[in-house]
Design a protein around this motif. Structure first.
Motif, mmCIF file in Angstrom:
data_model
loop_
_atom_site.group_PDB
_atom_site.id
_atom_site.type_symbol
_atom_site.label_atom_id
_atom_site.label_comp_id
_atom_site.label_asym_id
_atom_site.label_seq_id
_atom_site.Cartn_x
_atom_site.Cartn_y
_atom_site.Cartn_z
ATOM 1 N N GLY A 32 0.787 -1.228 0.000
ATOM 2 C CA GLY A 32 0.000 0.000 0.000
ATOM 3 C C GLY A 32 0.816 1.273 0.000
ATOM 4 O O GLY A 32 0.251 2.366 0.096
ATOM 5 N N ASP A 33 2.133 1.175 -0.112
ATOM 6 C CA ASP A 33 2.976 2.371 -0.154
ATOM 7 C C ASP A 33 2.958 2.970 -1.560
ATOM 8 O O ASP A 33 3.019 2.245 -2.560
ATOM 9 N N ILE A 34 2.896 4.295 -1.633
ATOM 10 C CA ILE A 34 2.841 4.979 -2.925
ATOM 11 C C ILE A 34 4.227 4.986 -3.574
ATOM 12 O O ILE A 34 5.235 5.289 -2.927
ATOM 13 N N ILE A 35 4.250 4.658 -4.847
ATOM 14 C CA ILE A 35 5.479 4.753 -5.653
ATOM 15 C C ILE A 35 5.323 5.986 -6.543
ATOM 16 O O ILE A 35 4.453 6.029 -7.419
ATOM 17 N N ARG A 36 6.141 6.950 -6.323
ATOM 18 C CA ARG A 36 6.026 8.182 -7.103
ATOM 19 C C ARG A 36 6.680 8.020 -8.472
ATOM 20 O O ARG A 36 7.592 7.211 -8.651
ATOM 21 N N ALA A 37 6.168 8.807 -9.407
ATOM 22 C CA ALA A 37 6.733 8.770 -10.757
ATOM 23 C C ALA A 37 8.212 9.148 -10.718
ATOM 24 O O ALA A 37 8.624 10.048 -9.972
ATOM 25 N N ASN A 38 8.995 8.418 -11.525
ATOM 26 C CA ASN A 38 10.432 8.658 -11.695
ATOM 27 C C ASN A 38 11.263 8.277 -10.469
ATOM 28 O O ASN A 38 12.460 8.590 -10.414
ATOM 29 N N ASP A 39 10.634 7.630 -9.472
ATOM 30 C CA ASP A 39 11.425 7.076 -8.370
ATOM 31 C C ASP A 39 12.162 5.831 -8.876
ATOM 32 O O ASP A 39 11.581 4.979 -9.551
ATOM 33 N N THR A 40 13.442 5.723 -8.558
ATOM 34 C CA THR A 40 14.236 4.561 -8.954
ATOM 35 C C THR A 40 14.079 3.452 -7.932
ATOM 36 O O THR A 40 14.304 3.657 -6.722
ATOM 37 N N LEU A 41 13.678 2.288 -8.414
ATOM 38 C CA LEU A 41 13.451 1.145 -7.541
ATOM 39 C C LEU A 41 14.415 0.021 -7.913
ATOM 40 O O LEU A 41 14.558 -0.321 -9.090
ATOM 41 N N LYS A 42 15.074 -0.528 -6.933
ATOM 42 C CA LYS A 42 15.974 -1.648 -7.165
ATOM 43 C C LYS A 42 15.172 -2.939 -7.118
ATOM 44 O O LYS A 42 14.384 -3.163 -6.198
ATOM 45 N N ILE A 43 15.381 -3.775 -8.134
ATOM 46 C CA ILE A 43 14.612 -5.008 -8.258
ATOM 47 C C ILE A 43 15.397 -6.154 -7.632
ATOM 48 O O ILE A 43 16.523 -6.461 -8.042
ATOM 49 N N SER A 44 14.780 -6.749 -6.620
ATOM 50 C CA SER A 44 15.408 -7.913 -5.992
ATOM 51 C C SER A 44 14.722 -9.202 -6.429
ATOM 52 O O SER A 44 15.379 -10.232 -6.593
ATOM 53 N N ASP A 45 13.400 -9.142 -6.584
ATOM 54 C CA ASP A 45 12.642 -10.293 -7.060
ATOM 55 C C ASP A 45 12.349 -10.078 -8.531
ATOM 56 O O ASP A 45 11.837 -9.028 -8.920
ATOM 57 N N ARG A 46 12.695 -11.074 -9.354
ATOM 58 C CA ARG A 46 12.546 -10.897 -10.806
ATOM 59 C C ARG A 46 11.066 -10.925 -11.245
ATOM 60 O O ARG A 46 10.758 -10.531 -12.364
ATOM 61 N N ASN A 47 10.162 -11.352 -10.393
ATOM 62 C CA ASN A 47 8.729 -11.332 -10.690
ATOM 63 C C ASN A 47 8.024 -10.623 -9.525
ATOM 64 O O ASN A 47 8.126 -11.061 -8.373
ATOM 65 N N TRP A 48 7.337 -9.565 -9.826
ATOM 66 C CA TRP A 48 6.717 -8.776 -8.769
ATOM 67 C C TRP A 48 5.415 -8.134 -9.279
ATOM 68 O O TRP A 48 5.127 -8.133 -10.471
ATOM 69 N N ASN A 49 4.631 -7.567 -8.332
ATOM 70 C CA ASN A 49 3.352 -6.919 -8.650
ATOM 71 C C ASN A 49 3.304 -5.519 -8.071
ATOM 72 O O ASN A 49 3.792 -5.273 -6.959
ATOM 73 N N TYR A 50 2.703 -4.612 -8.835
ATOM 74 C CA TYR A 50 2.321 -3.284 -8.363
ATOM 75 C C TYR A 50 0.819 -3.106 -8.606
ATOM 76 O O TYR A 50 0.239 -3.770 -9.476
ATOM 77 N N ASN A 51 0.207 -2.215 -7.861
ATOM 78 C CA ASN A 51 -1.185 -1.834 -8.099
ATOM 79 C C ASN A 51 -1.246 -0.424 -8.674
ATOM 80 O O ASN A 51 -0.649 0.504 -8.106
#
Length: 403
Positions: A90-109
């Motif tokens: 439920g945390d907001i991901i703001r546009a243009n925020d850089t996210l490091k991928i640890s799990d190669r398969n993931w979900n966002y809402n």
């Protein structure tokens, strides 16, 4: 110039050969690194979603060769649309925020905060600056809801609170988290004037107020006669809007007056009972009533009318009255016939009339006499019996007999 020794020439040749081998191997290794670090980046989502509703999007990042020393990153940018992504917590991901991928398969809402076609571009890259782009589309629309507007009666009464029911039901619970879940309602009146009430609270036309989902039993108080058009607009928490219209036939409240005298004849200075009955179509309405009386021009004199409390009523002067049955009285000191009008006026200007006709008459009596004999001798007495019967007596009046 000195000649190089054999050992020196061998050392130089060895170093040159080693350098050439290193250069050749470096060239081949570079091609291997570029091939091994390639990756695929894909995403899947529902094309249709509702405003403020979370729409799950699944992502997959698959390297051709898993290298533990390589990191992967991702970010997104919306294209002329309003919305944002949430993590599964439920945390907001703001546009243009850089996210490091640890799990190669993931979900966002994805959450759309305006309607229409939303296009979102994703960029994924690794620590070796290899990049992949992905564009996703979301068609956001309002969640439908039901809006019904019904009148509780066929005919509305002027200056009375008439029932109007508003039903608001959500087909899907979507709402702006920054706002409450009630519906915002406004209304307008055409071809008349009036106001809506809820639980005794007045709401002016054109001014927004809130209603919960479900059935709200409101009241409409019309201020003018005729056919009113009630136009109500309901705005759901997510911004979806519906408008309903209702035609209201506004009429006067029906009422009746019935005046009945206990007798058509009364003696001088005697009270005569007059029953006054006021009946109304709706005893709970806010309509008010007044009563007055007057004598017809053909009446022979006047008299005194008293209300049920014994108070004297002045002819032509209105006083308050509520629907009920009352016992008034009439008395007069003048002989003659009377016609008394009783007029009742309501707060809407309606006037209705009834009347009674009364005769103020003389005292009725009978008189008779008898003698003991039809002949009498001189200087002899003869008894005469006189009889009179008075149906009504009054201390102010005396009877005189003349022979």
């Amino acid at each position: 110039m000195k000649k190089l020794t054999r050992s020196t020439r061998f050392s130089i040749a060895f170093l040159l050969g080693t350098f050439l081998i290193i250069v050749a191997c470096s060239k081949d290794f570079e091609d291997v690194i570029l091939d091994d670090f390639d990756f695929d980046f894909t995403g899947e989502q529902h094309g249709e979603n509702f405003l403020f509703e979370t729409s799950r999007t699944s992502f997959s990042l698959v390297p051709e060769k898993e290298i533990t020393t390589v990191d992967y990153f991702v970010k997104y940018a919306p294209n002329n649309s309003k919305g944002h992504f949430l993590t599964m917590k439920g945390d907001i991901i703001r546009a243009n925020d850089t996210l490091k991928i640890s799990d190669r398969n993931w979900n966002y809402n994805y959450v759309a905060i305006d309607t229409g076609l939303h296009k979102v571009k994703f960029l994924a890259w690794d620590s070796n600056d290899n990049q992949k782009e992905l564009e996703l589309s979301y068609n956001a629309k309002y969640a439908s809801f039901s809006f019904l507007l019904n009148k509780g009666v066929n005919e509305f009464i002027i200056n009375s609170k008439n029932p109007v029911n508003v039903t608001l039901l959500r087909d899907k619970e979507t709402a702006n988290p920054e706002k409450q879940n009630d519906f915002e309602v406004t209304y307008q009146i055409e071809n008349g004037t009036g106001k809506l009430y809820l639980d005794g609270q007045e709401f002016d036309a054109g001014r927004p107020f809130n209603l919960p989902k479900g059935i709200s039993e409101m009241r409409y108080l019309p201020e003018t006669l005729g056919e009113h058009k009630l136009i109500v607009t309901a705005k759901a928490p997510d911004g979806a809007t519906l408008t309903e219209e209702l035609l209201l036939n506004v009429m006067n409240l029906g009422f009746s007056i019935n005046a009945t005298a206990a007798s058509t004849q009364v003696q001088l200075d005697t009270n005569l009972a007059i029953a006054i009955d006021l009946n109304t179509q709706d005893e709970t309405s806010d309509v008010e009533y007044e009563i007055t009386h007057s004598f017809a021009s053909t009446s022979e004199g006047g008299g005194t009318v008293r209300d049920h409390n014994g108070g004297v009523m002045d002819a032509g002067q209105y006083r308050s009255i509520v629907p009920n049955s009352y016992n008034y009285t009439f008395t007069s000191t003048e002989l003659g016939k009377r016609k008394i009008y009783f007029d009742i006026r309501d707060s809407n200007g309606q006037i209705k009339r009834d009347s009674v006709e009364i005769e103020v008459a003389n005292i009725p009596f009978t008189f008779s006499g008898n003698s003991e004999s039809n002949s009498v001798f001189p200087k002899r007495t003869n008894t005469i019996q006189l009889q009179h019967q008075i149906k009504w007596q009054h201390p102010k009046y005396r009877l005189h007999y003349f022979l």
